[in-house]
Write a protein that holds these residues in place. Structure first.
Motif, short mmCIF file in Angstrom:
data_model
loop_
_atom_site.label_atom_id
_atom_site.label_comp_id
_atom_site.label_asym_id
_atom_site.label_seq_id
_atom_site.Cartn_x
_atom_site.Cartn_y
_atom_site.Cartn_z
N ARG A 100 0.84 -1.22 0.00
CA ARG A 100 0.00 0.00 0.00
C ARG A 100 0.86 1.26 0.00
O ARG A 100 0.61 2.20 -0.76
N GLN A 101 1.91 1.27 0.83
CA GLN A 101 2.78 2.44 0.88
C GLN A 101 3.52 2.64 -0.45
O GLN A 101 3.65 3.77 -0.93
N THR A 102 3.98 1.55 -1.02
CA THR A 102 4.66 1.64 -2.31
C THR A 102 3.71 2.17 -3.38
O THR A 102 4.10 3.01 -4.22
N HIS A 103 2.48 1.72 -3.37
CA HIS A 103 1.48 2.20 -4.33
C HIS A 103 1.22 3.70 -4.13
O HIS A 103 1.13 4.44 -5.12
N LEU A 104 1.13 4.14 -2.87
CA LEU A 104 0.92 5.56 -2.61
C LEU A 104 2.11 6.39 -3.09
O LEU A 104 1.95 7.46 -3.70
N ILE A 105 3.33 5.90 -2.88
CA ILE A 105 4.53 6.61 -3.35
C ILE A 105 4.53 6.67 -4.87
O ILE A 105 4.83 7.72 -5.48
N TYR A 106 4.16 5.57 -5.50
CA TYR A 106 4.09 5.54 -6.96
C TYR A 106 3.07 6.55 -7.47
O TYR A 106 3.36 7.31 -8.41
N GLU A 107 1.90 6.55 -6.88
CA GLU A 107 0.85 7.51 -7.29
C GLU A 107 1.33 8.95 -7.09
O GLU A 107 1.12 9.80 -7.95
N PHE A 108 2.01 9.20 -5.97
CA PHE A 108 2.50 10.55 -5.71
C PHE A 108 3.54 10.95 -6.75
O PHE A 108 3.50 12.05 -7.30
N GLN A 109 4.48 10.06 -7.05
CA GLN A 109 5.51 10.39 -8.04
C GLN A 109 4.90 10.56 -9.43
O GLN A 109 5.33 11.44 -10.19
N MET A 110 3.89 9.77 -9.75
CA MET A 110 3.24 9.92 -11.06
C MET A 110 2.53 11.27 -11.15
O MET A 110 2.59 11.95 -12.18
#
Length: 121
Positions: A100-110
């Motif tokens: 979940r945290q990795t997905h949130l970081i990915y979404e933020f970077q995107m």
């Protein structure tokens, strides 16, 4: 002794001899019948061979049982398996959190990359 007494003694001896003959005849027939039903030396020898074979098989089976018991003694108990299941569940929960945290970081970077692209165009 009179002739009548001697005849009685002879008659009693004859009856006793006849009874003894019958008793011995039945005794002989009984012993003969038992002997007919008893095992011969060859039968006893065959049985001894079979017993020796069964003892050998039993020794082999005993050794196999000991090997299985030794192998089973190294296996985990029910409590150990339960403890492992609890640990695996904790690891799975931690991994879900990381995903979940990795997905949130990915979404933020995107989203940041998208904002930069829009700002440069």
């Amino acid at each position: 002794m009179t002739a009548a007494e001697i005849t009685t003694i002879d008659a009693d001896f004859g009856v006793i001899a006849f009874v003894l003959f019958i008793v011995f005849a039945f005794l002989f027939l009984g012993i003969w019948g038992v002997a007919q039903k008893s095992a011969s030396k060859a039968d006893v020898g065959n049985l001894e061979v079979k017993v020796a074979l069964l003892e050998s098989k039993m020794d082999t089976t005993d050794k196999r049982v000991v090997d299985v018991e030794r192998a089973i003694s190294h296996l985990p108990t029910k409590d150990h398996v339960h403890a492992i299941e609890v640990r695996v569940e904790r690891i799975a929960t931690a991994l879900e959190s990381v995903v979940r945290q990795t997905h949130l970081i990915y979404e933020f970077q995107m989203s940041e990359a998208k904002k930069r692209d829009e700002a440069t165009t």
